[in-house]
Enzyme design. Structure first.
Site, PDB file in Angstrom:
ATOM      1  N   ARG A  54     -13.096  -4.040  -6.658  1.00 27.45           N
ATOM      2  CA  ARG A  54     -12.810  -4.842  -5.459  1.00 27.45           C
ATOM      3  C   ARG A  54     -14.096  -5.208  -4.741  1.00 27.45           C
ATOM      4  NH1 ARG A  54      -8.662  -2.352  -1.165  1.00 27.45           N
ATOM      5  NH2 ARG A  54     -10.369  -0.866  -0.885  1.00 27.45           N
ATOM      6  N   ASP A 104       2.425  -5.820   7.442  1.00 25.11           N
ATOM      7  CA  ASP A 104       1.225  -4.995   7.496  1.00 25.11           C
ATOM      8  C   ASP A 104       0.030  -5.937   7.352  1.00 25.11           C
ATOM      9  OD1 ASP A 104      -1.009  -3.434   6.813  1.00 25.11           O
ATOM     10  OD2 ASP A 104       0.256  -1.851   5.957  1.00 25.11           O
ATOM     11  N   PHE A 156       0.864  -1.178   0.000  1.00 24.94           N
ATOM     12  CA  PHE A 156       0.000   0.000   0.000  1.00 24.94           C
ATOM     13  C   PHE A 156       0.905   1.234   0.000  1.00 24.94           C
ATOM     14  CE2 PHE A 156      -2.915   3.090   1.885  1.00 24.94           C
ATOM     15  CZ  PHE A 156      -4.094   2.783   1.251  1.00 24.94           C
ATOM     16  N   TYR A 190     -10.479  -0.328  11.306  1.00 26.56           N
ATOM     17  CA  TYR A 190     -11.720   0.151  10.669  1.00 26.56           C
ATOM     18  C   TYR A 190     -12.105  -0.664   9.444  1.00 26.56           C
ATOM     19  CZ  TYR A 190      -8.061   2.546   8.035  1.00 26.56           C
ATOM     20  OH  TYR A 190      -6.916   2.816   7.317  1.00 26.56           O
ATOM     21  N   LYS A 191     -11.258  -1.617   9.040  1.00 34.67           N
ATOM     22  CA  LYS A 191     -11.601  -2.454   7.887  1.00 34.67           C
ATOM     23  C   LYS A 191     -12.366  -3.679   8.390  1.00 34.67           C
ATOM     24  CE  LYS A 191      -7.905  -0.498   5.115  1.00 34.67           C
ATOM     25  NZ  LYS A 191      -6.483  -0.526   4.776  1.00 34.67           N
TER      26      LYS A 191
HETATM   27  C1  LIG Z   1      -5.776   0.736   4.580  1.00 31.71           C
HETATM   28  C2  LIG Z   1      -4.309   0.549   4.599  1.00 31.71           C
HETATM   29  C3  LIG Z   1      -3.472   1.482   5.233  1.00 31.71           C
HETATM   30  C4  LIG Z   1      -4.053   2.757   5.775  1.00 31.71           C
HETATM   31  O1  LIG Z   1      -3.257   3.414   6.686  1.00 31.71           O
HETATM   32  P1  LIG Z   1      -3.892   4.539   7.608  1.00 31.71           P
HETATM   33  O2  LIG Z   1      -2.753   5.203   8.240  1.00 31.71           O
HETATM   34  O3  LIG Z   1      -4.801   3.845   8.584  1.00 31.71           O
HETATM   35  O4  LIG Z   1      -4.701   5.462   6.752  1.00 31.71           O
HETATM   36  C5  LIG Z   1      -2.122   1.182   5.311  1.00 31.71           C
HETATM   37  N1  LIG Z   1      -1.616   0.041   4.769  1.00 31.71           N
HETATM   38  C6  LIG Z   1      -2.406  -0.840   4.137  1.00 31.71           C
HETATM   39  C7  LIG Z   1      -1.818  -2.081   3.558  1.00 31.71           C
HETATM   40  C8  LIG Z   1      -3.761  -0.598   4.008  1.00 31.71           C
HETATM   41  O5  LIG Z   1      -4.537  -1.450   3.343  1.00 31.71           O
END
Ligand SMILES: *Cc1c(COP(=O)(O)O)cnc(C)c1O
Length: 397
Positions: A356, A184, A113, A209-210
């Site tokens: 998705r 992650d 990400f 939050y996911k």
């Molecule tokens: C959703 C997501 C994030 C988001 O990071 P935030 O700091 O919470 O906005 C980071 N890494 C991955 C792999 C994600 O899917």
């Protein structure tokens, strides 16, 4: 065993909506509103500042961390909540680089990400010690784990395609080369069984939050392997990570174990929402969840492929090699997703061409999958997406 009809009844799902976007923002557990109201009215309202002690607010990051810890196979006392995932990645990476002072390479992949990569770039600049971020194709990661690598930093489940890395094998390869591994778990925690302890991860982090349904802005979590927790040096040395925050010492001394990964004042209201969601998660057997997730994702792929020859599966076909989402490629994927959302099936879109669909067994059932595939089939067959209204991009896709 977990009764998924029972868990579904614990969520509020908007009328007429099939929700396939819990990989981005989980829906509202029915108990959350009352839990939040209680924290606001009885704790904040009545206790005011004494809530930090009387309502146990200060202990929540650790207590909730342990409940998430069960879902990711973490040892008790090794997981703590706070901040955002971007910040937790930064903390983990800073700590890991300090543990490998004679190495300069951070190895990641192009499926990571972007925020993880951006945080690494920022940290490299700040350190100014000549570190390099090397980003290779996901399938080539193993070949690039050399003795130059300080840290292997990967996301287990690819946010676009749902492709899943072999976390224990890559962690072992990193360790064999003398490197550390940071995972992650944004698309793993609550999506499939994870075993950070058994897999040997040095650090892991994820968001709530996911799949964990803590609501927009829910705090992140970080795991530090107990073998490192008392020696890592926190780069973000905030007062609540201090050994004795209320001594108000002028000099920083890191707190015991994972407590040192705390930074500042914890988000009590967001943690109250997370607590309501974890009341559901506490009852979920992750093996049963995984079995159901695989059955539902397999069904979705079969139903969509039978109806939509123009969509190309972007996720691995082998269910063992993917997380709990299914993605399809389509050049007009953004418009197609908007047309689908207008018909009550909510998924999302990731540039350039990925549609998705997050499939969360806690509240998505077989009927939803069949119906969603039918509606998608109709949108594709009739080219319902071919409408300028569906092409106008919103800020969040
Ligand atoms: C959703 C997501 C994030 C988001 O990071 P935030 O700091 O919470 O906005 C980071 N890494 C991955 C792999 C994600 O899917």
């Amino acid at each position: 065993m977990t009764d998924f009809d029972a868990t579904r009844a614990l969520f509020h799902l908007p009328d007429g909506v099939i929700y396939l976007d819990g990989n981005s923002l989980g829906p509202l557990p029915r108990a959350t509103s009352a839990r939040l109201a209680r924290t606001v009215e009885q704790e904040w309202g009545e206790m005011v500042i004494t809530g930090w002690n009387r309502a146990g607010w200060m202990a929540m990051p650790r207590a909730l961390g342990d409940r998430i810890g069960r879902l990711i196979g973490a040892e008790p006392g090794s997981t703590i909540l706070g901040d955002t995932l971007s910040i937790k990645i930064y903390q983990a990476l800073a700590a890991a680089l300090q543990m490998r002072p004679d190495r300069r390479v951070i190895l990641s992949d192009s499926g990571n990400f972007p925020t993880d990569l951006y945080m690494a770039e920022g940290l490299i600049e700040t350190l100014g010690q000549g570190h390099r971020l090397v980003t290779v194709a996901p399938e080539e990661v193993a070949d690039h784990i050399t003795e130059e690598v300080a840290v292997l930093m990967l996301t287990e489940v690819d946010y676009r395609t749902g492709r899943r890395h072999d976390m224990p094998a890559l962690t072992r390869a990193a360790h064999d080369a003398g490197a550390l591994a940071i995972w992650d778990l944004a698309h793993s925690a609550g999506a499939l069984p994870v075993d950070v302890a058994g897999g040997g991860a040095d650090f892991a982090a994820g968001c709530t939050y996911k799949y964990l349904n803590a609501g927009p802005g829910g705090p992140a979590f970080i795991y530090v392997a107990p073998r490192h927790a008392d020696t890592v040096r926190p780069a973000l040395s905030g007062w609540l990570g201090h050994a004795a925050p209320f001594d108000f010492d002028l000099a920083y001394r890191p707190g015991a174990g994972v407590e040192r990964m705390r930074v500042g004042t914890p988000p009590v209201l967001q943690m109250a929402a997370l607590e309501a969601s974890l009341d559901i998660w506490d009852r979920v057997d992750m093996t049963a969840l995984r079995r159901r997730s695989i059955a539902l994702t397999e069904l979705f792929i079969a139903e969509v492929e039978a109806r939509c020859p123009m969509l190309a599966l972007a996720s691995p076909r082998d269910p063992e090699r993917r997380g709990s989402q299914v993605s399809f490629r389509f050049a007009e994927g953004y418009a197609a997703m908007q047309a689908l959302i207008a018909r009550g099936v909510i998924g999302d879109f990731r540039a350039p061409d990925i549609m998705r669909f997050g499939i969360a067994p806690l509240y998505v059932g077989e009927e939803d999958i069949r119906r969603a595939a039918e509606i998608l089939g109709h949108v594709m067959e009739t080219r319902a997406w071919d409408d300028p209204a569906y092409r106008a991009r919103a800020a969040v896709t």
